[in-house]
Each structure stands twice: as C-alpha cells, then as structure tokens.
Scaffold this active site. Structure first.
Site, PDB file in Angstrom:
ATOM      1  N   ALA A  14      18.912 -71.882  52.016  1.00  0.00           N
ATOM      2  CA  ALA A  14      20.229 -71.502  51.504  1.00  0.00           C
ATOM      3  C   ALA A  14      20.336 -69.987  51.416  1.00  0.00           C
ATOM      4  O   ALA A  14      19.323 -69.268  51.427  1.00  0.00           O
ATOM      5  CB  ALA A  14      20.446 -72.131  50.127  1.00  0.00           C
ATOM      6  N   ILE A  16      20.919 -67.996  48.999  1.00  0.00           N
ATOM      7  CA  ILE A  16      20.204 -67.390  47.879  1.00  0.00           C
ATOM      8  C   ILE A  16      18.726 -67.203  48.194  1.00  0.00           C
ATOM      9  O   ILE A  16      18.054 -66.356  47.603  1.00  0.00           O
ATOM     10  CB  ILE A  16      20.387 -68.248  46.602  1.00  0.00           C
ATOM     11  CG1 ILE A  16      19.813 -67.548  45.367  1.00  0.00           C
ATOM     12  CG2 ILE A  16      19.755 -69.621  46.776  1.00  0.00           C
ATOM     13  CD1 ILE A  16      20.508 -66.292  44.969  1.00  0.00           C
ATOM     14  N   TYR A  62      11.327 -80.590  54.523  1.00  0.00           N
ATOM     15  CA  TYR A  62      10.976 -80.299  53.141  1.00  0.00           C
ATOM     16  C   TYR A  62       9.652 -80.965  52.780  1.00  0.00           C
ATOM     17  O   TYR A  62       8.810 -80.375  52.076  1.00  0.00           O
ATOM     18  CB  TYR A  62      12.068 -80.798  52.193  1.00  0.00           C
ATOM     19  CG  TYR A  62      13.456 -80.288  52.487  1.00  0.00           C
ATOM     20  CD1 TYR A  62      13.675 -79.038  53.075  1.00  0.00           C
ATOM     21  CD2 TYR A  62      14.581 -81.061  52.165  1.00  0.00           C
ATOM     22  CE1 TYR A  62      14.955 -78.583  53.333  1.00  0.00           C
ATOM     23  CE2 TYR A  62      15.861 -80.598  52.419  1.00  0.00           C
ATOM     24  CZ  TYR A  62      16.051 -79.371  53.009  1.00  0.00           C
ATOM     25  OH  TYR A  62      17.319 -78.920  53.261  1.00  0.00           O
ATOM     26  N   LEU A  78      18.042 -76.053  46.986  1.00  0.00           N
ATOM     27  CA  LEU A  78      18.831 -77.117  47.592  1.00  0.00           C
ATOM     28  C   LEU A  78      20.089 -77.398  46.756  1.00  0.00           C
ATOM     29  O   LEU A  78      20.148 -77.083  45.568  1.00  0.00           O
ATOM     30  CB  LEU A  78      17.992 -78.389  47.702  1.00  0.00           C
ATOM     31  CG  LEU A  78      16.706 -78.278  48.518  1.00  0.00           C
ATOM     32  CD1 LEU A  78      15.930 -79.591  48.462  1.00  0.00           C
ATOM     33  CD2 LEU A  78      17.004 -77.896  49.955  1.00  0.00           C
ATOM     34  N   HIS A  83      18.560 -82.353  44.039  1.00  0.00           N
ATOM     35  CA  HIS A  83      17.449 -81.904  43.197  1.00  0.00           C
ATOM     36  C   HIS A  83      16.591 -83.051  42.691  1.00  0.00           C
ATOM     37  O   HIS A  83      15.366 -82.956  42.690  1.00  0.00           O
ATOM     38  CB  HIS A  83      17.987 -81.099  42.003  1.00  0.00           C
ATOM     39  CG  HIS A  83      18.390 -79.707  42.360  1.00  0.00           C
ATOM     40  ND1 HIS A  83      18.787 -78.784  41.425  1.00  0.00           N
ATOM     41  CD2 HIS A  83      18.466 -79.068  43.557  1.00  0.00           C
ATOM     42  CE1 HIS A  83      19.088 -77.645  42.027  1.00  0.00           C
ATOM     43  NE2 HIS A  83      18.912 -77.804  43.317  1.00  0.00           N
ATOM     44  N   LYS A 101      19.553 -73.385  39.548  1.00  0.00           N
ATOM     45  CA  LYS A 101      20.398 -74.039  38.559  1.00  0.00           C
ATOM     46  C   LYS A 101      21.680 -74.524  39.232  1.00  0.00           C
ATOM     47  O   LYS A 101      22.066 -74.001  40.285  1.00  0.00           O
ATOM     48  CB  LYS A 101      20.693 -73.078  37.406  1.00  0.00           C
ATOM     49  CG  LYS A 101      21.263 -71.705  37.831  1.00  0.00           C
ATOM     50  CD  LYS A 101      22.728 -71.781  38.091  1.00  0.00           C
ATOM     51  CE  LYS A 101      23.254 -70.629  38.871  1.00  0.00           C
ATOM     52  NZ  LYS A 101      24.613 -70.929  39.421  1.00  0.00           N
ATOM     53  N   ASP A 186      28.148 -73.912  38.319  1.00  0.00           N
ATOM     54  CA  ASP A 186      27.744 -72.640  38.922  1.00  0.00           C
ATOM     55  C   ASP A 186      28.008 -71.475  37.968  1.00  0.00           C
ATOM     56  O   ASP A 186      27.092 -70.936  37.360  1.00  0.00           O
ATOM     57  CB  ASP A 186      28.490 -72.439  40.237  1.00  0.00           C
ATOM     58  CG  ASP A 186      28.038 -71.187  40.969  1.00  0.00           C
ATOM     59  OD1 ASP A 186      26.818 -70.974  41.088  1.00  0.00           O
ATOM     60  OD2 ASP A 186      28.904 -70.422  41.424  1.00  0.00           O
TER      61      ASP A 186
END
Length: 360
Positions: A14, A16, A62, A78, A83, A101, A186
C-alpha cells in the site's frame, strides 16, 4: 552490546508502505528483510521504487512472508477488512505485528486479533505515529502540571481533508468490503486517540454522535462528529471528514492552561514540532489585546516520528527475542480503547443519534 536488529517483512505494498519502509531503514534497530504482495512482480517493483537493499527477499504472496523463517516481525498495511485474517495468521506464525489502524472493523475483530497475539507471545502495536513524537511527551508534561494546566475540563479534536473525486470513488477507505469505517476509521481514529491520550486513556461514560453524518452511496461514512462525556464532568468533541479542507487541530483546556496545536498528526516540519501553551492569560487594561498570551514550545526530533515508532516497536521485540521478556500490554490496551469509542460512535449514528454507554 546492542541487540541485533529486528528483521521486518512488509505484508502488502500500500502507499503508506513507502513511508514505513523509509522509517524501517532509518530506525537503528530494524532492517527490511522481505516484501510480499499478491504477485512477485508487484513486490519487486515496490522494492526497486523505494531503494530497498538488494538483500531484501521478494515474495509472491502474504503467506510467503509469514512463512519466512528470517522474518521476526511484519508491518501490515492491508485494508482493514483483511486484518482479522492476516493479523491472526501472522500471530499464529509467531511474527510480531506492526498493524495499520484501525486494527479491525469492530472491537470483536480486534479482540480476536489481540487474543491471537497474546496466546502466541507476539507484540502488537498500531501505526499511530504521532504518539511517538517527542512533542507528544512534552505536551503530556504540560497537561500533567497542576501549577500550569490545572484540571482538565475539555478536549476538542479535528481531522479533515478534502478528498478528490477519484479518492471518493475508488479509494479503499470508501469501500464497504475493504475499509467500511470510512472517515470514522481513518480520520476519526486520530481524533479519538488524541482525546483518550489527553485524558490518560480514561474511557468516557457516554458517547453521542452529532447529527449530520454524511455517507456515500454504499453507506460508508464520509464525515461525522461526536461528543464524549465523563462522570467527573470532562467533555470532548471531535469532527472527522473526507469533505473539508486539510485540518489537524487539537485543543485541550484546563482550569489554568490551554494547549493548542494545528498539526498533531503530521507535523508541519519533519525535524521539529511545536505547540502553544497558554497559562492564565490576561487581556490588557483596555481589553484591546492580550497582556499575557500563549508561549510556543518547539521540540526537535532526532528521527521522523514514524521511525521513532518503528524503533520503539523493535525495542519491544528485541526484549522478547533476546531477553526473554513478555509483550508490552500498553499498546494493545490503547488500541482496544480507541476501538471501543469507534464502535460507540458508529452505534450512535446507526441508532439515530442516540446516546451510547461505553463498557470497557
């Protein structure tokens, strides 16, 4: 002698992950051991685009990262809806877990993840980076000083950003099967965490979502607000949104002092961060201005806050791996309390904006 660095595997590429891969590289007690995605090609492209070491293993799934015996811990960015499957799988393979988170879609999922971590002796920490900034410690010192701040009375937090049309149509955070909590999970996560942090993680008695929540066509929250109340009279409010100008404000008000900052999630500058501390201010004699206003406190940081987060996470993992220690319970406890409030806000909205009592 310093303990060897912790080998981290990245599970998912991702956006991030770009930031956290840099943080892992900057942290002195971690190294990137492996990257896995849904294809080897995507993982290899991520490694190349982000300048990862040639020694980084490229995995086509994964599962391959979780099965890698050289991986001590994983960073998992993810979608929230995935999760519970992959975080539990990581814990069962004894991989320590730095998990983005929110940890799950509700506190039931979170409890399943935390139980898997606890029963397997695995450290878990959520990816709330600002908690690890040295400014946060300095702010807590101010709030804890009765001679300057007094007794806490209220907290007000806001995180909004104006998402573009593509984001509002295609981002995972607006998809009910991927990140079904939307703006609440978020942006609202940060607001709720800031409130709990200010009150030393004392859970409120009640939560009331404020009318006016906005949803997309799929029923995902794009904007919402809530009020929290404690038995001793403390109150807090927050607003989160994908539909308003970028704002990251936090205000904490005591009987003597007030704390203000406008960049509590991501500091305006990477190497330093500031906040405003006001202690019993006064107007001038004609009340045309302030005779005594707030002071600005600036705190320098040796590493970016995300690297400090990785460093702390790896310190805890080193303690477990090399010293026979047990996982630190503070971080999963804080995560769970944040989720309890998320659930309460969502329940209040779904009940037609009724008051929800929080049970720890």
């Amino acid at each position: 002698m310093a303990a060897p660095p912790i080998n981290i595997g990245i599970v998912g590429c991702a956006d991030i992950s770009r930031k956290i891969s840099r943080a892992i590289t900057l942290s002195p007690n971690s190294t990137i051991c492996a990257v896995g995605s849904r294809s080897a090609e995507k993982a290899a492209r991520f490694a190349a685009d982000n300048g990862l070491p040639d020694s980084t293993k490229i995995h086509p799934s994964y599962d391959a990262v979780l099965d890698d015996p050289d991986v001590d811990a994983v960073y998992m960015p993810l979608p929230t809806g995935l999760h519970i499957k992959w975080a539990v799988a990581a814990a069962r393979r004894k991989k320590h877990l730095l998990l983005e988170k929110p940890l799950g879609l509700n506190v039931r999922e979170v409890d399943t993840i935390l139980e898997a971590c606890e029963s397997n002796g695995v450290q878990i920490m959520d990816g709330t980076m600002w908690m690890h900034n040295p400014r946060t410690t300095k702010m807590k010192e101010f709030l804890s000083d009765p001679s300057e701040f007094g007794n806490l009375k209220s907290v007000h937090s806001c995180f909004t950003f104006a998402a573009d049309e593509d984001y509002l149509k295609n981002n995972i955070r607006v998809k009910p099967d991927l990140d079904g909590l939307g703006a609440l999970g978020d942006a609202g996560w940060y607001c709720i965490r800031s409130i709990l942090w200010a009150v030393d993680f004392d859970l409120p008695k009640t939560v009331l979502a404020l009318r006016g929540a906005v949803f997309n066509a799929a029923g995902v929250i794009l904007s919402c607000s809530a009020a929290l109340s404690w038995e001793d009279g403390k109150v807090a409010t927050f607003h989160c949104s994908f539909l308003a100008n970028l704002t990251m404000d936090m205000t904490v008000i005591g009987t003597k002092g007030t704390l203000h900052l406008h960049d509590f999630i991501i500091p305006f500058e990477e190497a330093k961060a500031s906040f405003s501390a006001s202690v019993e201010p006064e107007f001038n004699d004609l009340v045309t201005g302030w005779a005594r206003g707030p002071r600005v406190v600036t705190v320098a940081t040796e590493l970016p806050q995300e690297a400090l987060m990785v460093r702390e996470f790896c310190r805890l993992v080193q303690r477990i791996k090399y010293e026979g220690g047990r996982p630190e319970k503070k971080w999963p406890s804080i995560s769970r309390k944040t989720h309890l409030i998320l659930d309460a806000v969502k329940a209040s909205i779904e009940s037609g904006y009724q008051t929800v009592h929080v049970a720890g």
